[in-house]
Structures are given as structure tokens and as C-alpha cells.
Write an enzyme that holds these catalytic residues in place. Structure first.
Site, PDB file in Angstrom:
ATOM      1  CB  SER A   1      -0.941  -0.051   1.201  1.00 10.37           C
ATOM      2  OG  SER A   1      -1.961   0.891   1.051  1.00 10.37           O
TER       3      SER A   1
ATOM      4  CG  ASP B   1      -6.144  -2.886  -4.097  1.00 14.81           C
ATOM      5  OD1 ASP B   1      -7.010  -2.146  -3.583  1.00 14.81           O
ATOM      6  OD2 ASP B   1      -4.926  -2.741  -3.915  1.00 14.81           O
TER       7      ASP B   1
ATOM      8  CG  HIS C   1      -5.321  -2.490  -0.266  1.00  9.10           C
ATOM      9  ND1 HIS C   1      -4.627  -2.058  -1.372  1.00  9.10           N
ATOM     10  CD2 HIS C   1      -4.840  -1.741   0.767  1.00  9.10           C
ATOM     11  CE1 HIS C   1      -3.778  -1.085  -1.010  1.00  9.10           C
ATOM     12  NE2 HIS C   1      -3.896  -0.890   0.273  1.00  9.10           N
TER      13      HIS C   1
END
Ligand code: NAG
Ligand code: NAG
Ligand code: NAG
Ligand code: NAG
Ligand code: NAG
Ligand code: NAG
Ligand code: NAG
Ligand code: NAG
Ligand code: NAG
Ligand code: NAG
Ligand code: NAG
Ligand code: NAG
Length: 726
Positions: free
Chosen positions: A577, A662, A694
Site C-alpha cells: 500500500s 483491489d 488490497h
């Protein structure tokens, strides 16, 4: 896995001294524990134990019962179909539970009432025709039980059950305003709502349960939320981000409180989340705002409101609220409201405290709330009395670890937490924070965790040039660590960016699992990290490629200069991320040359793609305004901190993971990165899961994730003797 999981493990491993490295298989398949939920008299607590088997490719789950007097842990007779419960009823072991199945309505659930000490005799009391969850319940003055559950509702307010829904002939989706999708799903007309129902007692009491414990349900569910509409309609719990802590029922069952995104604002643009108060016998038309955005006396309180909870007498509601209206990581501040006042009197407690508390529990006397807050690399519990003024600085009553749940019992609190070296500790403390008893530590009983302990972990603080304060980093040592030897460095960057590496157990980015491949893991908490005051968290806005990058450079140099047992010439770097963004940024900077290989999980490759995301307030805040074409010039964060503009400098071997579901950072970011790396002839590999978002959560996927990444980094760091990284 049959019964006897807990007791068997306890019997087998008590006194076990053999120590093994924590492998990915071991970490993923070790017991996973829920948090211990005590009965009202604090005699016993129940918690779940689940386990995945790579042999049968199946998960199994069961309930354990902890005797808080003797410390004995045994199997509880309630089976896997009990998805949640709460203690309510005439005796301290009376229990109301959600059975996650429904024999009559496919896809529905049911409520059962009984006694936790004879759970096999529990009686079906309500059939719920939809997959609702998040049970709250209260005794009413007539001896009935009012309950709340939540789940998706049709626009007309009826609870939604996918099994009975009619499928349209075409799968096309049409949107006329921002927010078409969120996290891992496309938004539809069905929104979450809180529903209320009443379990009628067969033997009315007067503020008591009467003589019996037999209840019936007329099938009537009231939706308190869906009808509240303006620009959008209200929704509670809030999709993905919210849960059952988004609403609460008064202890006498007379009213409820819930939070919803502001119905006057575009939802993907703002976090504003006021609270609504409704009589239990009312409908959404009777809902009134407890804390309208921007209302006096706290006109700057406009952001997320979270965790509303009635006091034990029902005369107060405690909740948190952030000020920032487009910032998900602003400081949460504790407020106390009087639900009975005409214009809810609201008081701010410890308003200047430089921590951001999250979950809360009331003390039994209603004079104190216990809150959990990120603090110096841990999550600690703090107590805040009702007498606290704005300058009050709360004291922590716990120290190590990160609680996943804590509950008030007559002696104080029962806490279930985890640490870098333990997936679950259960212990009790007094309200003042004196340790009472430790009941359970998974590293003492689970074979996969054998030998793990606090000695596997240390931390250091280093000076950097972005902040006045020194910043912290964790060190995690590999199995059999010997400080006269040298180990390659695994340098891990956390996501968020507003978040932290904390002492907790995680099934993703489990620091000890990385270390036990043979690395010294260094996990820094640079600018943007939470737990060192709001200034450090806020300082990243507009600075993605500068402050946190400089901090990582300083942390790495500290390691290079100070830790003789670390071989930085064989180091690897990895992050997910924001950590993936930072990995891609590092790849094009000087620091990219300091690592033998890099790993990006679901990161950002080009800032121009920011508006592919779901919640637009995030970029609007962190990049100091919405994206616009004329702003793509030096000086704009979108321009200055764009990793792709440094791709000419890329050369380090790079492993890329990006999952298809995601929608926060869509898969195009990972494909762009991989295509660029391949085009440049840089050794690279791409891994993608079509059924993950994600996060990579499914055990079989997680094993592949670990196996492939470790094969790659172990080749480049020289830990493995493989002849190729593939
Ligand atoms: C896994 O569990 C399901 C449902 O509980 C069962 O039908 C199936 O046979 C199990 N599979 C294996 C391999 O044990
Ligand atoms: C759960 O409900 C099913 C019917 O849907 C029933 O067969 C089962 O016994 C129930 N289990 C418990 C623990 O209530
Ligand atoms: C609400 O809408 C759903 C889906 O159109 C429908 O099945 C249901 O009967 C409606 N409920 C009421 C009370 O009108
Ligand atoms: C319930 O008890 C209260 C006093 O405790 C009394 O005033 C009231 O009349 C009672 N109500 C009924 C329905 O018995
Ligand atoms: C609806 O939202 C608008 C702002 O978009 C606001 O001016 C108006 O007062 C709202 N109406 C109601 C009934 O809340
Ligand atoms: C979304 O918020 C930004 C400021 O953060 C603002 O510039 C933009 O106009 C807003 N868009 C809408 C549709 O409100
Ligand atoms: C509170 O935190 C400090 C570290 O900041 C720790 O030394 C202390 O033991 C903690 N207090 C309790 C009661 O756990
Ligand atoms: C945070 O930053 C502001 C503005 O620079 C400063 O006034 C304040 O003292 C800082 N607070 C702390 C706790 O460092
Ligand atoms: C801070 O340190 C970083 C890393 O050494 C360096 O790149 C940067 O230029 C420094 N910034 C300032 C303002 O000194
Ligand atoms: C790391 O430390 C070594 C040995 O002290 C030194 O030669 C090297 O220049 C350092 N690397 C960097 C990038 O500072
Ligand atoms: C575009 O962004 C730049 C830099 O963020 C800002 O100065 C400018 O006002 C913005 N222009 C428009 C038309 O929004
Ligand atoms: C790699 O080879 C060395 C030397 O032959 C050996 O000592 C080491 O155990 C091997 N490592 C692995 C992971 O096979």
C-alpha cells in the site's frame, strides 16, 4: 480438527522446550483466537479458536471456555454455528446468541436463548430472514428483550437476502455521481441498516425477567436508517469501514444511537459522520442528530464520529470525533453527550491529549471510560474520568502489545491482546492497571510459536531531519540469533501512510515470519506514523516522497553504522500500500541502490492514477487538493512525488504483487510497474490473486504469497543457494 483443540494443545505443549523457526505454513495454520468475552459476574469468559489445515484445505472453528476463578480452559459446548452472543437474562450465565444458519429461510440467521452452562438446551426464539449480524440487546421494563441487528437493506427498507433477490437480465451498472465502488465491491442500491426487534417474554416481570426465560418473536423488524435521505441516504454500519461498534442500544432498550456518513455531502469526498438518536419504538422519521456537523459548542467537530456507547445507566453516550472533514487520520477526541437533554449537551474530555483513541468501554459506575490508543509502537489502554478537563493527560493502564478486545469485569478489566511474539495473550488487570492474572499466552502452547518471546524483539530511536523528535524502529531477530554473526537486512515499510508497525501479531507482514527466513528485520515508524503525536502523523501531507523517505534513509544509516550483526550489503526492502508506493519511490532514488531486491504489494506507481481510487478525500487531503491538469507542475505533490517520473533510475530486481479485487489501488498500478520493469530488462516477477483485494487473506493464497516472495528475496540476499530467483 475435532474437539479438544485447546485442551489438547495445552496438555501436549505445557513445558515444551524445543524451539523451531516460525514458517509461513506454521504462522498461517497456527490457532487463531478471538477475544475473551466475560460473563457479567466475571466467572468465566468465552472465545473462539479456529485453525486452517493445509492437509484438508479446510478451516475449523470452535469455542473455548476460560474459568476466571481457576484459570482452566476447556471446550465450550456451543458449536461453530454460534457466530456471536451476549450475556442477557435472569442468571449471570443466561445467553442470547446468533445462530449463523436458519432452517426455514435459506441465507437467514436465527436467535437462540439459553444458559451458557447448559447451551445444548438453548431454544430457538427468532427466525431472521436475512444474514443480519452485530447483535445488541437490552431488558425492557416489561421483561421483554429489545435487540438490534444490522445488514444490507433494499431501498424500501426491507432486509436484503441475496438468496431471494431477483437477478436482472443484464449485469450492467450505471452511476451518475462519484463513488461507484469501494475496497473490493461495486456499490449497489442495497445499503447497510440497523434493524430492531422485540423478543416478547412469556412471563412479564416489572423491570425483571419475570420467572421464565421463554421468549417469542413476531417477525417485525424496524429499519431505523434507510429512510433518512437527502443528497444520499443514511447508512449504518458504514460499508467496509464500519462494524457493530457503529451503533448501540440504551441499557433499558428505550433508544438507540448510530452513525452514518453525512447525507448532505458527496460520500467519497468527505468523512463527515454524525450520530443519530432514535427511540426504539420510532422509525427513521424520528431520528435526530446528536452532533450535527459544525454545531456549537464544538463547531470544528466535522469529521468521523465513531464508537458511540451508552453508559451503564444510559444517562450518557461516549463517542469519538475527528475535526478534519476530509481526513481519515485526524486525531479522535472523546466526547460525552447527554441523550436525554433537548439539545444534546456535549462535553469534550481530555481534548488536548496528543493521542488518537479508538475503542472504548465504560466502567460499571459510569464515572470513567477506558479507551485504547496507539502509543509509542504499542496500543495501550488508558483511563479517562468524567471529571477530566481539556488539559487532562490520561494514564495508560497496560503496557506491551495491542489489544483486540477488552471488557470490564467486577475486578477490573479482562484484556485479549497480541504481541510480535504471541498471537494471543489473555490477562486481567485492576482498573488502575495492576496486573492481576495471566490466563493464556499462545506462544507457550502453540507448537508453531514455540520458543517465541520478548527477547526476539527490540527497538531503537534515531535522529532524522524531518522532525524535532527522534523516531522509532522495531528490530526483530531471526531464530537462533547470535550477535557475533551477520544477517542480511529485511527493511520493511508500513502502509497507511498514517499507521504504524506496532507490537502485534498479524497474519500479513508478520515480522517474525520474515525474520525467521534468516533476516534481521528493521521496521521503522517514520513521518505519518501514529502513536507519537498528531504532528508526526499530519506531517506527511504534501510530503510523500520527502519526509518519510528522508526518515527511512536516516533509519537505514543508523542500522548501517550501529548494528554490527546486520549485513546491509545483502539487504532487501518491501512494503504494501503506502509501503508499496514508498518501495516504488525508493527504486528511483539513491536508496534503491542500497538493496539487493525490492517487493511492492498493491502500491502506487504513478500519482496521476490517484483518482482511480475509491475514497477521493484521501488524495484530496494527502496531496493538498484534488488532481487537476494545470496543477501538474513542479511544486504540486502529484508532480513532485510521482515514482514513475524516476523510472529511468530503476535497476534493482523487483517483485510485484497486485490483486485484482483491489479497488483502493487498482491493479493497473501493479501491471504498469511490472510492464515498465520488464521493458527495461530489470529482473522482475508479477504475482496476482483474482480473488483477493488490497490484502491477501485466504490461507492458500497467503502461503503462495509468502513462498514466492521469500524464494525471490532469499535468492537476492544470498540466504538460499538457488541458482535462479524464479
Ligand atoms: C471442508 O469442509 C466442508 C464443509 O465443512 C466439507 O464439506 C468438506 O468435505 C471439507 N473438505 C475437506 C477436504 O475436509
Ligand atoms: C443452529 O441452527 C440449525 C438450524 O438452522 C440447527 O440445526 C442447529 O442445531 C443450531 N445450532 C445451535 C448451536 O443453535
Ligand atoms: C422491498 O423491495 C424488495 C425488492 O424489490 C421486495 O422484494 C420487497 O417485497 C419490498 N418490501 C416491501 C415491504 O415492499
Ligand atoms: C412496576 O414497579 C414499580 C415500582 O417498582 C411500580 O411503580 C409499578 O406500578 C409497577 N408496574 C407494574 C405494571 O406492575
Ligand atoms: C439537504 O442538503 C442540503 C445541502 O446539500 C441542505 O441545504 C438541506 O438543508 C438538506 N435538507 C435536509 C432536509 O436536511
Ligand atoms: C471534493 O472535495 C474537494 C476538496 O477537498 C473539492 O475541491 C471538490 O469540489 C469536492 N467535490 C465535490 C463534488 O464536492
Ligand atoms: C505505561 O506505559 C509506560 C511506557 O510509556 C510503561 O513503562 C508502563 O509500565 C505503562 N503502565 C502500565 C500500568 O502498564
Ligand atoms: C505541533 O505543531 C504545532 C505547529 O507547528 C506546534 O505549535 C505544536 O507545539 C506541536 N505540538 C507538539 C505536541 O509538538
Ligand atoms: C534530509 O535528509 C535526506 C536524507 O539524507 C536528504 O536527502 C535531504 O536533502 C535532507 N533534507 C534537508 C532539508 O536537509
Ligand atoms: C554503510 O556502512 C559502510 C561501512 O561503514 C560504509 O562503507 C558505507 O558507505 C555505508 N553505506 C552508506 C550508503 O552510507
Ligand atoms: C490545480 O492545482 C494547483 C496546485 O495544486 C492549484 O494551485 C490550482 O489552483 C489548481 N487549479 C484548479 C483549476 O483547480
Ligand atoms: C547453502 O550452502 C551453504 C554452503 O554449502 C550451506 O552451508 C547452507 O546450509 C546452504 N543453505 C541453504 C539454505 O541450503
Amino acid at each position: 480438527m475435532g474437539r479438544g483443540l485447546v485442551s489438547c494443545a495445552l496438555a501436549l505443549y505445557a513445558g515444551l522446550s524445543s524451539v523451531t523457526a516460525l514458517t509461513p505454513e506454521g504462522m498461517i495454520s497456527a490457532n487463531r483466537y478471538g477475544d475473551a468475552i466475560p460473563n457479567p459476574t466475571g466467572d468465566f469468559a468465552l472465545f473462539t479458536v479456529s485453525k486452517y489445515s493445509f492437509e484438508t484445505h479446510n478451516s475449523s472453528s470452535k469455542w473455548a471456555k476460560l474459568d476466571l476463578k481457576t484459570g482452566d480452559i476447556s471446550d465450550w459446548e456451543g458449536d461453530e454455528s454460534i457466530s456471536e452472543f451476549l450475556f442477557i437474562g435472569p442468571s449471570p450465565s443466561s445467553i442470547l446468541y446468533v445462530n449463523g444458519t436458519n432452517a426455514e429461510e435459506d441465507g437467514g440467521v436465527s436467535l437462540y436463548f439459553g444458559d451458557a452452562l447448559a447451551i445444548g438446551d438453548a431454544k430457538l426464539v427468532a427466525s431472521i430472514p436475512a444474514p443480519l449480524s452485530g447483535l445488541k440487546a437490552a431488558l425492557t421494563s416489561s421483561g421483554d428483550i429489545n435487540f438490534l441487528l444490522s445488514g444490507l437493506a433494499y431501498p424500501n427498507g426491507t432486509a436484503y437476502n441475496e438468496n431471494f433477490a431477483t437477478k436482472p437480465a443484464s449485469a450492467g451498472r450505471i452511476y451518475t455521481s462519484i463513488y461507484p465502488r469501494l475496497w473490493d465491491h461495486w456499490l449497489t442500491a442495497q445499503k447497510y441498516a440497523v434493524f430492531g426487534g422485540t423478543l416478547k417474554t412469556a412471563t412479564p416481570g416489572n423491570g425483571t425477567y419475570g420467572t421464565g426465560s421463554s421468549f417469542s418473536f413476531d417477525g417485525k423488524l424496524t429499519n431505523y436508517v434507510t429512510g433518512i435521505c437527502n443528497v444520499t441516504c443514511a447508512e449504518s454500519p458504514i460499508d467496509t469501514e464500519g462494524d457493530a461498534s457503529d451503533y448501540d442500544l440504551a441499557p433499558d432498550g428505550s433508544k438507540l444511537i448510530f452513525r452514518s456518513k453525512d447525507i448532505d455531502l458527496p460520500l467519497s469526498n468527505y468523512t463527515s459522520t454524525p450520530l443519530y438518536l432514535v427511540p426504539f419504538t420510532g422509525t427513521s422519521e424520528d431520528a435526530v442528530l446528536l452532533n450535527p456537523s459544525g454545531a456549537p459548542p464544538y463547531t470544528d467537530a466535522e469529521g468521523y464520529s465513531t464508537g458511540p456507547k451508552f453508559s451503564p445507566k444510559g444517562d450518557k453516550i461516549a463517542y469519538f470525533q475527528q475535526n478534519g472533514i476530509n481526513y481519515e487520520s485526524d486525531r479522535r477526541i472523546l466526547y460525552i453527550a447527554n441523550p436525554d437533554a433537548k439539545n444534546a449537551q456535549i462535553t469534550k474530555l481530555a481534548g488536548k491529549w496528543d493521542r488518537s483513541p479508538a475503542s472504548l468501554e465504560w466502567a460499571e459506575d459510569g464515572q470513567t471510560v477506558f479507551v485504547q490508543a496507539s502509543d509509542l509502537g504499542r496500543d495501550r489502554i488508558f483511563s479517562i474520568p468524567m471529571t477530566a478537563d481539556n488539559d487532562f493527560v490520561p494514564k495508560n493502564i497496560t503496557d506491551e502489545g495491542t489489544p483486540s478486545g477488552f471488557h470490564v469485569i467486577p475486578d477490573g478489566l479482562i484484556v485479549s491482546d497480541s504481541k510480535i511474539w504471541s498471537s494471543r495473550d489473555i490477562y486481567t488487570i485492576s482498573a488502575a492497571g495492576e496486573p492481576l492474572k495471566t490466563y493464556f499466552q499462545s506462544n507457550k502452547v502453540d507448537p508453531e510459536l514455540a520458543g517465541l518471546g520478548p527477547e526476539d524483539v527490540s527497538e531503537f530511536y534515531y535522529a532524522t531531519n524531518s522532525s524535532e523528535i527522534k523516531q522509532q524502529a522495531w528490530i526483530v531477530y531471526p531464530e537462533g540469533f547470535d550477535n557475533t554473526k551477520k544477517y542480511p537486512l529485511a527493511f520493511l515499510v508500513h502502509g497507511g501512510p498514517q499507521g504504524s508497525w506496532a507490537s502485534s501479531w498479524s497474519l500479513r507482514w508478520n515480522l517474525k515470519t520474515w525474520a525467521d527466513q534468516g533476516y534481521v528485520v528493521v521496521a521503522p515508524n517514520p513521518t505519518a506514523s501514529t502513536g507519537w503525536g498528531q504532528n508526526l502523523t499530519d506531517a506527511i501531507a504534501g510530503k510523500w516522497g520527502s519526509y518519510p523517505y528522508w526518515d527511512l534513509v536516516h533509519a537505514w544509516k543508523y542500522v548501517n553504522e550501529t548494528l554490527d550483526y546486520v549485513d546491509t550489503t545483502r539487504g532487501i526492502e518491501a512494503g504494501a500500500s503506502f509501503g508499496g508506493y514508498m518501495t516504488n519511490w525508493i527504486a528511483g532514488q539513491e536508496m534503491g541502490q542500497w538493496f539487493k531486491s525490492l517487493v511492492t504489494h498493491d502500491g502506487v506507481t504513478q500519482t496521476l492514477g490517484a483518482y482511480n481510487s475509491d475514497e477521493l478525500w484521501f488524495m484530496n487531503h494527502d496531496y493538498l487538493g484534488p488532481y487537476n491538469a494545470s496543477g501538474m507542475v513542479p511544486g504540486s505533490p502529484y508532480y513532485d512525488w510521482n515514482p514513475l517520473l524516476y523510472s529511468d533510475q530503476w535497476s534493482t530486481p523487483h517483485f510485484v504483487v497486485h490483486n485484482e479485487l483491489d479497488y483502493r489501488l487498482p491493479i493497473s498500478e501493479g501491471i504498469l510497474l511490472f510492464n515498465m520493469l520488464q521493458t527495461k530488462g530489470i529482473p522482475s516477477k508479477f504475482l496476482s490473486f483474482p480473488d483477493e483485494d488490497h490484502l491477501t487473506l485466504k490461507p492458500e493464497n497467503s502461503l503462495v504469497w509468502h513462498t514466492e516472495i521469500f524464494k525471490w528475496i532469499n535468492f537476492y540476499s544470498g540466504i538460499s543457494n538457488a541458482t535462479s530467483p524464479f
